[in-house]
Structure formats: structure tokens, C-alpha cells
Write a protein that holds these residues in place. Structure first.
Motif, PDB file in Angstrom:
ATOM      1  N   PRO A 182       0.793  -1.233   0.000  1.00 54.02           N
ATOM      2  CA  PRO A 182       0.000   0.000   0.000  1.00 54.02           C
ATOM      3  C   PRO A 182       0.824   1.280   0.000  1.00 54.02           C
ATOM      4  O   PRO A 182       0.394   2.294  -0.555  1.00 54.02           O
ATOM      5  N   GLY A 242      -4.433  -0.795   2.548  1.00 55.85           N
ATOM      6  CA  GLY A 242      -4.260   0.624   2.259  1.00 55.85           C
ATOM      7  C   GLY A 242      -5.141   1.031   1.098  1.00 55.85           C
ATOM      8  O   GLY A 242      -5.863   0.213   0.514  1.00 55.85           O
ATOM      9  N   GLN A 243      -5.088   2.307   0.755  1.00 52.58           N
ATOM     10  CA  GLN A 243      -5.907   2.822  -0.330  1.00 52.58           C
ATOM     11  C   GLN A 243      -5.272   2.525  -1.688  1.00 52.58           C
ATOM     12  O   GLN A 243      -4.050   2.587  -1.835  1.00 52.58           O
ATOM     13  N   THR A 265      -7.982   3.760  -7.509  1.00 50.44           N
ATOM     14  CA  THR A 265      -8.677   2.937  -8.501  1.00 50.44           C
ATOM     15  C   THR A 265      -8.927   3.675  -9.807  1.00 50.44           C
ATOM     16  O   THR A 265      -8.893   3.064 -10.887  1.00 50.44           O
TER      17      THR A 265
END
Length: 335
Positions: free
Chosen positions: A238, A265-266, A269
Motif C-alpha cells: 500500500p 491501504g488505499q 482505482t
């Protein structure tokens, strides 16, 4: 026989040398192997430190290289005197991935190779690359095969492709050697200028200190004339994935094989979608893929980079050296 054993409560201070019963003669379909070397992986460290739970009394280490001493009835693939190396997933012989845990991985769900002898099914080993010693052979089981699958099996690497590698650990250095042998250009990152110089000597085309260049994804894309790289071997997780997505080209391939910066984690996208890139998780590979990797090593003459070798009884010190993150390539254990 001598074996290093993890005792509860699991941790490096409870890693002890013990006498264990000799495994004896091989039965039908089995081989007896005198082990002489292993190598350390991030997974092994997680088990040895207790971060990844295992059973009290577990013999650690997923990688094992040695010499066949005897073969059981029906074994035709191996003969006494053959150099062999273990498989990370002994039950995954061929085909697409069917295993998503470590319940049958040596050194985790079952006993590993930090010992003098094993008797196991012949299918739990392959032939070692020609001319490799036991430690060199052991480096292919986890790190080498992971790099091979990421780039060649899943990534379909071809000459002229651009590859981005993160760091200079075992997987990344194996990937550097594989990519250069197959005619790719390679960018690699590290926080150490000294390690980056060593990577250049192995053929790296572009090196970048990620502590000095926080937006290293853009720097790599600029290096590739704005096109982006075809492959990213992503070992960070992440904390680095956003920069890897920035670096990859439209239609590229990101192999997610590590979680050095955490388990969650983010993910940007929208950026991943815009790149139309393939983000693929993977864990090592099958026995058939390892056999194909060995044939490639025999054909190319690549030799692994082993940073330092420790004796079996100093396995705890070897893990502490790994924790220091000063190594380049693989850390070996030899006996």
C-alpha cells in the motif's frame, strides 16, 4: 540429526538447535535428501518472529537445497547423487493457482528445511540448476520463482519491454537478472546509492533513490519517454502502489507480491482504471513453473546474488541481519 527449531513463545530468542530423529529410508514415491543450504525470505522472517503463527516445535525455512541419498520404489525422476531443490507449494504441481494459504508450505504449515535430512515425496523437489551449490539452488524456491512467474509466466515478458523493480532484495535482484537476460530494460529503486551502483553493475538501465525523489513514479515514466513501463514487480504494497500505478504504462502489468509497507491501504482505482493496467497478486508458483525456470537458468547461465552466508546454528543471527535490511540479493544459510 541436527535441526533448528522454533519453540513457544515463537521468536528469534527461542530458535534453538536440537537433535531430531533421523527420517530414515524413503518409502514408495519418496526421496531422502541430505540438505546443505537454504536462503531467507520475508515470509520466513514473519514465521520466525511470531508475526505469522506456526506450531510449537516447527522447523523453519521454506527453501532447501541438497543431494539425493536414496530413492524409494517407483521413483524414476531422481537418482542418488542428484542435486535437488525444494518446492514452496509441494502440492501445486501444475496448472493455475489453487492454493491461497501456507498450510502446506515448508517452514510454516509443515516442517521446513533448517535440518540435515528430509524424506519427502519426490514431487516436493525439482532438479537444481546445473552448477549451483545448495545455497544458490535454494534461492530459486521462493524469491527466484516469484520473480520468474511475475515477469515471464504472468507478465509474458519479451525483449524490448521496460520493467520497474522496487528495492534490491531477493525477488527484485532475481527479477533484474531475469529481465536483462531476456532483453528488457530495467529501472530499479532503492534508498541506498551504494546498492543502486551494484544494481547498475548487474545491468540496471535507470536507478532512482526513492528518498530523494518522492514522486519516483513520474520519474520512471519520464525515463520511459512518457510511455510508462510494461511491468512493475511491486513488493512494497500500500505504501508504494500509487507510485507504481503512476509508473506503469497503459495496458501494463503490476505484479503485487509483497506487503513490506503493510497489509492494507488505499488503491487509486481511478488511476488504475485509466491506465487499463492489470494488477495481479501472486504467491510463488507451481512445480512445473519451477522446472521451466530451472531450464531457463541452465540456458542463460544466470547465477544468484548471495549477499552473505551463515552457518545453520547461527540462523537467528541470519534473521537479525535480514531485519537490518542492509543486504543486497539473498541471505544464505549453509551447512
Amino acid at each position: 540429526m541436527k535441526a533448528m527449531v522454533l519453540k513457544a513463545p515463537i521468536g528469534l530468542d527461542h530458535l534453538t538447535l536440537e537433535d531430531r530423529p533421523d527420517p530414515g529410508a524413503p518409502g514408495a514415491g519418496e526421496i531422502r535428501v541430505a540438505l546443505h543450504g537454504s536462503s531467507l525470505n520475508f515470509h520466513d522472517l514473519g514465521v520466525a518472529t511470531g508475526r505469522m503463527p506456526t506450531a510449537d516445535g516447527r522447523i523453519p525455512l521454506a527453501d532447501g537445497g541438497g543431494i539425493v541419498e536414496a530413492v524409494g520404489e517407483g521413483v524414476t525422476e531422481f537418482a542418488p547423487g542428484d542435486s535437488v531443490v525444494s518446492c514452496f507449494f509441494p502440492d501445486w504441481q501444475d496448472g493455475s493457482a489453487t492454493i491461497g494459504d501456507f498450510s502446506r508450505t515448508p517452514g510454516d504449515g509443515i516442517d521446513g528445511f533448517a535440518c540435515e535430512f528430509v524424506v519427502l515425496p519426490a514431487s516436493a523437489f525439482t532438479h537444481a540448476p546445473k552448477g549451483y551449490d545448495a545455497v544458490e539452488a535454494a534461492t530459486i524456491t521462493t524469491a527466484g520463482l516469484t520473480a520468474w512467474r511475475a515477469l515471464v509466466v504472468d507478465g509474458k515478458l519479451k525483449a524490448g519491454d521496460a520493467v520497474l523493480l522496487l528495492g534490491t532484495g531477493g525477488v527484485s535482484i532475481w527479477a533484474l537478472q531475469i529481465a536483462k537476460a531476456m532483453g528488457a530494460t530495467v529501472a530499479i529503486t532503492s534508498s541506498s546509492d551504494q546498492k543502486l551502483e551494484r544494481a547498475k553493475r548487474l545491468g540496471a538501465d535507470f536507478t532512482l533513490n526513492y528518498r530523494e525523489h518522492l514522486e519516483w513514479g513520474k520519474a520512471v515514466r519520464d525515463w520511459s519517454d512518457g510511455r510508462g513501463v510494461d511491468h512493475v514487480v511491486e513488493v512494497g504494497g500500500p505504501g508504494t502502489l500509487a507510485q507504481s500505478i503512476e509508473a506503469v504504462g497503459v495496458g501494463g502489468h503490476i505484479s503485487l507480491i509483497g506487503v513490506l509497507t503493510g497489509g492494507a491501504g488505499q488503491v487509486p482505482t481511478a488511476a488504475l482504471m485509466a491506465k487499463q493496467a492489470r494488477l495481479q497478486g501472486l504467491i510463488v508458483g507451481s512445480r512445473r513453473e519451477q522446472q521451466e525456470f530451472v531450464r531457463a537458468l541452465d540456458a542463460t547461465g544466470i547465477r544468484p546474488v548471495v549477499d552473505r552466508r551463515f552457518p545453520l546454528e547461527a540462523l537467528g543471527d541470519a534473521f537479525r541481519y535480514e531485519m537490518g535490511a542492509g543486504h543486497f540479493g539473498k541471505i544464505g544459510v549453509e551447512w
